[in-house]
Each structure stands twice: as structure tokens, then as C-alpha cells.
Design a protein around this motif. Structure first.
Motif, short mmCIF file in Angstrom:
data_model
loop_
_atom_site.label_atom_id
_atom_site.label_comp_id
_atom_site.label_asym_id
_atom_site.label_seq_id
_atom_site.Cartn_x
_atom_site.Cartn_y
_atom_site.Cartn_z
N THR A 1 -55.87 -64.29 96.17
CA THR A 1 -56.50 -65.61 96.15
C THR A 1 -55.51 -66.69 95.73
O THR A 1 -55.61 -67.83 96.15
CB THR A 1 -57.70 -65.61 95.16
N SER A 2 -54.55 -66.32 94.90
CA SER A 2 -53.58 -67.33 94.44
C SER A 2 -52.60 -67.66 95.57
O SER A 2 -52.05 -66.76 96.20
CB SER A 2 -52.80 -66.78 93.24
N ASP A 3 -52.41 -68.96 95.82
CA ASP A 3 -51.41 -69.31 96.84
C ASP A 3 -50.14 -69.87 96.20
O ASP A 3 -49.32 -70.49 96.85
CB ASP A 3 -51.99 -70.28 97.88
N ASP A 4 -50.01 -69.61 94.89
CA ASP A 4 -48.83 -70.07 94.17
C ASP A 4 -47.94 -68.85 93.87
O ASP A 4 -48.32 -67.96 93.12
CB ASP A 4 -49.31 -70.75 92.87
N PHE A 5 -46.76 -68.82 94.50
CA PHE A 5 -45.89 -67.65 94.35
C PHE A 5 -45.45 -67.44 92.91
O PHE A 5 -45.27 -66.31 92.47
CB PHE A 5 -44.68 -67.76 95.27
N ALA A 6 -45.26 -68.55 92.17
CA ALA A 6 -44.82 -68.41 90.78
C ALA A 6 -45.92 -67.72 89.96
O ALA A 6 -45.65 -66.84 89.13
CB ALA A 6 -44.50 -69.78 90.19
N GLU A 7 -47.17 -68.11 90.25
CA GLU A 7 -48.30 -67.50 89.54
C GLU A 7 -48.39 -66.01 89.92
O GLU A 7 -48.60 -65.14 89.07
CB GLU A 7 -49.58 -68.22 89.94
N ARG A 8 -48.18 -65.71 91.20
CA ARG A 8 -48.20 -64.31 91.64
C ARG A 8 -47.12 -63.50 90.93
O ARG A 8 -47.35 -62.36 90.54
CB ARG A 8 -47.97 -64.23 93.15
N PHE A 9 -45.94 -64.13 90.77
CA PHE A 9 -44.86 -63.40 90.11
C PHE A 9 -45.23 -63.06 88.66
O PHE A 9 -44.93 -61.96 88.18
CB PHE A 9 -43.55 -64.20 90.17
N MET B 1 -48.21 -62.48 87.56
CA MET B 1 -49.17 -61.36 87.62
C MET B 1 -48.42 -60.04 87.83
O MET B 1 -48.76 -59.02 87.24
CB MET B 1 -50.16 -61.56 88.77
N ILE B 2 -47.39 -60.08 88.68
CA ILE B 2 -46.61 -58.87 88.96
C ILE B 2 -45.94 -58.38 87.68
O ILE B 2 -45.97 -57.20 87.34
CB ILE B 2 -45.55 -59.16 90.06
N LYS B 3 -45.33 -59.34 86.97
CA LYS B 3 -44.61 -58.99 85.74
C LYS B 3 -45.56 -58.33 84.74
O LYS B 3 -45.24 -57.33 84.12
CB LYS B 3 -44.02 -60.27 85.11
N GLU B 4 -46.75 -58.92 84.62
CA GLU B 4 -47.70 -58.38 83.65
C GLU B 4 -48.18 -56.99 84.08
O GLU B 4 -48.29 -56.08 83.26
CB GLU B 4 -48.89 -59.33 83.52
N ALA B 5 -48.42 -56.82 85.38
CA ALA B 5 -48.93 -55.54 85.87
C ALA B 5 -47.91 -54.42 85.74
O ALA B 5 -48.25 -53.28 85.46
CB ALA B 5 -49.36 -55.68 87.32
N ARG B 6 -46.64 -54.72 85.95
CA ARG B 6 -45.61 -53.68 85.88
C ARG B 6 -45.15 -53.48 84.44
O ARG B 6 -45.00 -52.35 83.98
CB ARG B 6 -44.43 -54.00 86.81
N GLY B 7 -44.91 -54.59 83.75
CA GLY B 7 -44.63 -54.55 82.31
C GLY B 7 -43.48 -53.66 81.87
O GLY B 7 -43.59 -53.00 80.85
N GLY B 8 -42.41 -53.57 82.63
CA GLY B 8 -41.24 -52.79 82.21
C GLY B 8 -41.46 -51.29 82.34
O GLY B 8 -42.49 -50.85 82.84
N GLY B 9 -40.48 -50.54 81.87
CA GLY B 9 -40.52 -49.08 82.04
C GLY B 9 -41.65 -48.43 81.25
O GLY B 9 -41.99 -48.85 80.15
N SER B 10 -42.24 -47.41 81.85
CA SER B 10 -43.29 -46.65 81.17
C SER B 10 -43.20 -45.21 81.64
O SER B 10 -42.61 -44.93 82.68
CB SER B 10 -44.66 -47.21 81.53
N MET B 11 -43.79 -44.31 80.87
CA MET B 11 -43.79 -42.91 81.33
C MET B 11 -45.19 -42.33 81.28
O MET B 11 -46.08 -42.87 80.62
CB MET B 11 -42.80 -42.07 80.53
N THR B 12 -45.37 -41.23 81.98
CA THR B 12 -46.69 -40.59 82.03
C THR B 12 -46.95 -39.88 80.70
O THR B 12 -46.01 -39.60 79.95
CB THR B 12 -46.73 -39.54 83.15
N SER B 13 -48.20 -39.57 80.44
CA SER B 13 -48.49 -38.94 79.15
C SER B 13 -47.90 -37.52 79.11
O SER B 13 -47.49 -37.05 78.06
CB SER B 13 -49.99 -38.96 78.86
N ARG B 14 -47.81 -36.86 80.29
CA ARG B 14 -47.18 -35.54 80.32
C ARG B 14 -45.72 -35.62 79.87
O ARG B 14 -45.26 -34.85 79.04
CB ARG B 14 -47.23 -35.00 81.76
#
Ligand SMILES: Cc1cc2nc3c(=O)[nH]c(=O)nc-3n(C[C@H](O)[C@H](O)[C@H](O)COP(=O)(O)OP(=O)(O)OC[C@H]3O[C@@H](n4cnc5c(N)ncnc54)[C@H](O)[C@@H]3O)c2cc1C
Length: 545
Positions: free
Chosen positions: A351-359, A361-374
Motif C-alpha cells: 500500500t505504501s508508495d514511498d520507497f523510503a518508507e518501504r525500506f 519496513m524492510i529493515k525492521e522485518a529483517r533486523g540483522g542476523g538471526s539464527m534458528t532456535s535449533r
């Protein structure tokens, strides 16, 4: 454009589509271009019928109800639908050559992503079906901490308030979808991709090895429309449309280390030029029974996989430094973004047509390196056994490589006392990509400039460079249009769907097209079905001829 090393572009074949990159995203594009029935547009019932028809219609005997005539089955016809395609890849002349080398190098047994993310365009459940059909369900691993009981609206609201308004709930996936939240084994995934390659006749001769150095979109004198001129390290090619499926980019070497000036005892885990993780020097020290210390920098899943492999190969002690805390997530992307069909987060993104806003959202969703609980459990076990020493919120401040001892001396911020000298440093620090600095795109940036945000191009909705430049992107570089999962398998099929429709439109104007007496485009039943033209039921009928 500088002259080609070997091929004269004037006499070369003009390909309808050249795909650069033979990873999973490149494979998804090639397969989708050869698939007449785009899966993403069908309801489950229609999809089941189409899948059955495509798999069995040529083999099964079918009784035509109206005439009573029985159409006998024949062997499956080879798939010959679609435009002319060439795939170029610097890593090899097979699909997934680079992917396979990573998985072998780190000895990864299972993927991180769920069963419904794969490159086959014909069926969302194709990978799940393949595993069951091949009797390999035991190779699937359940994704821990992902599927739970359905949470009521009120409970959700209460939890949200407890978390200070955050919409991310601990459990987002319904119990009914449990069967999808398994990961395939690496070998099963590879075999599945092989089956996809052979189903769509994407094998022999389709891929040529070469590193693409330059892409230009120009009109030669006498041409009716511009063409892409692609130059690799060995040859030159012409194409009407190009798809870039280049993957996640170059390995990141963090400061104070200097990229390009590192000795052989400091390597990035995803360095594609090194087929083995542990160097010969390190292995020979282990074999001689010398005490060995290894430093791994990074807090994602690959750092845990590298630590595990080092321990299993006999490294004495592994020091793990991460700049943040240890994050445990089932996937790279937050769970609330992942689903088989559609989800709320993705809708907000679109819904957002602002690429900066989309970026953001991407940063928040990925949030740097993470690992599985296993992986984190395994790591914690190693920590308990004093095989791994983990320092979170810690970075390297100074580094010094001593030629005499062939070892590294490191100081950290905040300081860690009694750090030993290290025999090897592994960077598990991810990759970066920047469209503005990619040499191959410089002619396009000069002649058809577009904006980018944090290195990602602002493509149009067809994932094209511009309306009048049919250069398409898939994978990480399409993230501002597709969302945070674009660089993973999740993005492969979605990008393929958008790009293939757009390519068909471009090619309609440049290749032979069936037209009626009034010059109108003629659609066969499948094309009519998927484009909403004519009766949709006609598309579901079995041809009586
Ligand atoms: C160890 C590891 C495990 C992973 N596991 C998962 C997982 O389980 N699930 C998941 O969803 N994601 C996973 N990922 C993320 C993974 O990178 C992507 O899902 C997947 O590789 C993306 O596919 P791709 O085709 O975009 O990129 P790639 O697989 O990297 O393919 C890109 C291709 O482009 C070629 N190329 C690049 N530049 C050029 C050039 N100039 N000329 C010619 N060819 C070029 C490369 O040789 C390569 O073959 C993993 C990543 C790593 C490193």
C-alpha cells in the motif's frame, strides 16, 4: 561498448530473454517462462485440476462425456512453450551451482525456509508433494517455535497491549498449516530443483558460464527497436529483454579489516571462490595436534553453522563475536511477514508508495542476523562444553596479522581480557549490494538514470528498470517492490510471476503474434483463462480433438 573478446554481436542470435544468474531466482524465472499455467492466480480447486491435467492429461485415457469417445493416453509431451532463453552465470553452467557450493561448504543439512518457498511455478505445494512422493518425508524438519494454536482476537489484543502496541505476535501461524512449516533437506531441495529443470527442459545448453561485465540498451543503425548488448568475460550476446538474478551481492568485510588486503587466514564464509570452509593450513595444524583458536565474526545462522563445522573438524576453541545480542527467529524475516498465501504486513508494504518508507519496513522485518532456535541450542551446548566462547555486543577494534607466527592479534570494544592469538578469522557478516556501483550497469545508469535507496533500485511494479527499458530484476535487488523476503526463496516465484507477464507484453510487440482479421490478439484457452478473457470454464475443459 568495448569490443567483444570472442563473439561478433552483428551475427549473433537475438534471444528473447537473457537471464543473468542461475541461482534459485534465475531458475524460477526460466521455469515460469516455460509454464503456461501460472499457479499464483488459481484458486485451490482450479489449481488442483490444472495440476492434474498438466501432469496426467497426456498419459491418462480420458472419456469425453459428450461423445462417449475415449481418448487414449500417450507419453508426456516435452515442454516446448515459451520464448528463446539463455542463462549466463559466472559460477558454472548448471543451475544452483553457487547455492550447492555454499550448502556443501557449510555442510547444511536442511534449508531454513518452509516447504512452500521454491522455484517451481506450477504448484505451491510441489516441494511438499515431491518429498512425500519420493518417500523422503523423514528428511523434512519441523520449524520450531513457529506453528501454534489459533489465538483469539481478544487474546491477540491483550498480548499486543502487553507488548506496548507491537503487532508482532509470538505465534502467527495457524495449527492447520503445520504441515507447511517444515524445511526440506538440502539434498531433497536440490533433487526437486533438478526435477523442475528437466520438467521445463531447462537442461542442456541453456546455461553458459560467463561473468557479465557490461549491459547496454541501444539501437544499432537499421534496427527497429533497441536491443540489449551484454558483454561477458568471454563473449557478447544480444537480447530483447534481460532479467538480472544476481543474488545477494558481495561479502561484507567489516572495519578495521581491509577488503582485498587480507591474508589467506581471514576469509568470508560465503566467499564463493573457496569451496572448503577450513583452509589447508588450519587443517594441518589440527592434524598435527596443535592447539587451534578460531574467531568468527557475525551473529546470524551462518556464524553458528561455521562454528559447528569448526568444532566437528577438531578446532580447539571457537570465539564468536557479535555486535548485537543473539537473535533467535525461525527465518531471516519476521514470522508475521511469512505466509503461504497473503498476509497483512505484505499488504501494508504494497500500500505504501514511498520507497523510503518501504525500506524502513524492510529493515525492521529483517533486523540483522538471526539464527534458528535449533542452531542457538546447539551453540549454547558448545558454550556449556567450553568449546565456543561467545561475546555479544562486541566488535573488533584493532587487528594485527603477524607473518612470523601466521596468527592474528585482536583487541575488541568493549575489551575482552585474555583473548588468544587466532589461527583463522571467519567473517559471517552478510553481503551487500549497490546498484549504483555495479560496473555492468554503468552504461544504463548514464543513459537511463534511476534512483536507488540504500543500494536498491527503485524499479517499477513489473520489476523493470523503466517503462522503456525492459531490464528486469529478481532477488534482493527487487526488494523495494517485493518486500523483505525478496532475496530469499520467498521472492523467487513472486518475482517470476510479475516479470514473465511483463516480458510477454514486451515480446508481443517484437515477435510473431497470432492476430485475427481485425488485427486483434488471438488468445488460446489457457491465455484467455489467466488473463480473464472469455469464459473461464473454457479454460478448464479438456480438448476433445
Ligand atoms: C549458506 C546459506 C544458506 C541459505 N539458506 C536459505 C534458505 O534455506 N532459504 C532461503 O530462502 N534462503 C536461503 N539463503 C539465502 C539465499 O542466498 C537465497 O535464498 C538464494 O540464494 C537467492 O537466490 P538468488 O538466485 O537470488 O541468488 P544466488 O543463489 O546467489 O544466485 C545468483 C547467481 O548469480 C550469479 N551471478 C552474480 N553476478 C553475476 C555476473 N556478473 N555474471 C554472471 N553471473 C552472476 C552467481 O554466480 C549466482 O549463481 C541462504 C544463503 C546462504 C548463504
Amino acid at each position: 561498448m568495448s569490443s567483444s573478446p570472442s563473439t561478433n554481436a552483428d551475427t549473433a542470435e537475438i534471444f528473447d530473454v537473457i537471464i543473468v544468474g542461475a541461482g534459485p531466482c534465475g531458475l524460477a524465472i526460466a521455469a515460469r517462462l516455460r509454464e503456461r499455467r501460472p499457479s499464483a492466480l488459481f484458486t485451490d480447486e482450479e489449481h488442483a485440476r490444472y495440476s492434474w491435467m498438466s501432469r496426467h492429461a497426456n498419459k491418462a485415457a480420458i472419456k469425453i462425456k459428450r461423445t462417449g469417445q475415449v481418448k487414449t493416453g500417450s507419453d508426456c509431451q516435452p515442454c516446448q512453450y515459451g520464448p528463446s532463453i539463455l542463462v549466463l552465470d559466472e559460477h558454472g553452467n548448471d543451475f544452483l551451482a553457487k547455492w550447492k557450493s555454499f550448502f556443501r561448504k557449510l555442510e547444511i543439512k536442511n534449508l531454513r525456509s518452509p516447504m512452500f518457498f521454491h522455484p517451481d511455478p506450477s504448484d505451491r505445494d510441489a516441494l511438499l508433494a515431491f518429498c512425500h512422493e519420493a518417500g523422503r518425508s523423514h528428511e523434512m524438519e519441523e520449524i520450531v517455535g513457529c506453528v501454534g494454536k489459533e489465538v483469539s482476537k481478544h487474546k491477540k489484543k491483550r498480548r499486543m497491549n502487553q507488548r506496548g502496541g507491537s503487532t508482532k505476535s509470538a505465534v502467527e501461524v495457524d495449527e492447520r498449516d503445520r504441515k507447511d512449516y517444515f524445511t526440506p533437506s538440502s539434498s531433497c531441495f536440490e533433487d526437486f530443483c533438478e526435477a523442475c529443470i528437466s520438467k521445463y527442459r531447462l537442461g542442456d545448453g541453456l546455461i553458459q558460464q560467463g561473468t557479465v561485465r557490461e549491459i547496454e540498451y541501444t539501437m544499432a543503425p537499421g534496427d527497429e527497436r533497441p536491443l540489449f548488448h551484454i558483454r561477458t568475460n568471454t563473449a557478447q550476446y544480444l537480447a530483447r529483454t534481460v532479467v538480472l538474478a544476481l543474488g545477494p551481492g558481495e561479502p561484507i568485510i567489516p572495519s578495521p579489516f581491509v577488503p582485498g588486503q587480507l591474508p589467506a587466514s581471514a576469509t568470508h564464509v560465503t566467499d564463493a571462490t573457496l569451496p572448503k570452509l577450513l583452509s589447508k593450513d588450519l587443517l594441518s595444524k589440527i592434524r598435527c595436534g596443535k592447539p587451534t583458536n578460531v574467531l568468527i565474526i557475525g551473529g546470524g545462522l551462518t556464524s553458528a553453522q561455521a562454528a559447528d563445522l569448526c568444532i566437528r573438524r577438531g578446532v580447539g576453541k571457537v570465539y564468536l563475536l557479535m555486535r548485537g545480542h543473539l537473535k533467535v527467529k525461525p527465518f531471516d524475516v519476521d514470522l508475521c511477514w511469512m505466509s503461504k498465501f497473503r498476509n497483512q504486513q505484505q499488504s501494508v508494504f504494497y500500500t505504501s508508495d514511498d520507497f523510503a518508507e518501504r525500506f524502513e519496513m524492510i529493515k525492521e522485518a529483517r533486523g540483522g542476523g538471526s539464527m534458528t532456535s535449533r542452531a542457538s541450542k546447539l551453540l549454547k551446548q558448545y558454550v556449556q562444553d567450553s568449546k565456543v566462547i561467545m561475546h555479544t555486543h562486541t566488535t573488533v577494534k584493532t587487528q594485527c596479522f603477524e607473518e612470523s607466527s601466521q596468527c592474528w592479534t585482536i583487541a575488541t570494544e568493549p575489551p575482552v581480557a585474555d583473548l588468544p592469538q587466532f589461527d583463522h578469522i571467519f567473517f559471517a557478516t552478510g553481503t551487500k549490494t549497490d546498484v549504483e556501483s555495479m560496473p555492468m550497469l554503468q552504461p544504463l545508469l548514464a543513459n537511463h538514470p534511476i534512483k536507488s535507496i540504500a543500494g536498491l533500485p527503485t524499479l517499477n511494479e513489473d520489476l523493470a528498470w523503466a517503462e522503456d527499458v525492459p531490464l528486469f530484476f529478481t532477488g534482493k535487488l527487487a526488494m523495494l517492490q517485493l518486500g523483505p523476503g525478496a532475496g530469499n526463496l520467498e521472492g523467487a516465484r513472486i518475482a517470476a510471476e510479475r516479470v514473465s507477464w511483463a516480458i510477454e507484453d514486451v515480446l508481443k510487440n517484437s515477435t510473431d503474434v497470432k492476430v485475427d482479421g481485425e488485427g486483434q490478439r488471438l488468445w488460446d484457452s489457457d491465455e484467455g483463462y489467466v488473463s480473464g478473457i472469455g469464459s473461464k470454464f473454457a479454460g478448464l475443459s479438456v480438448d476433445s480433438e
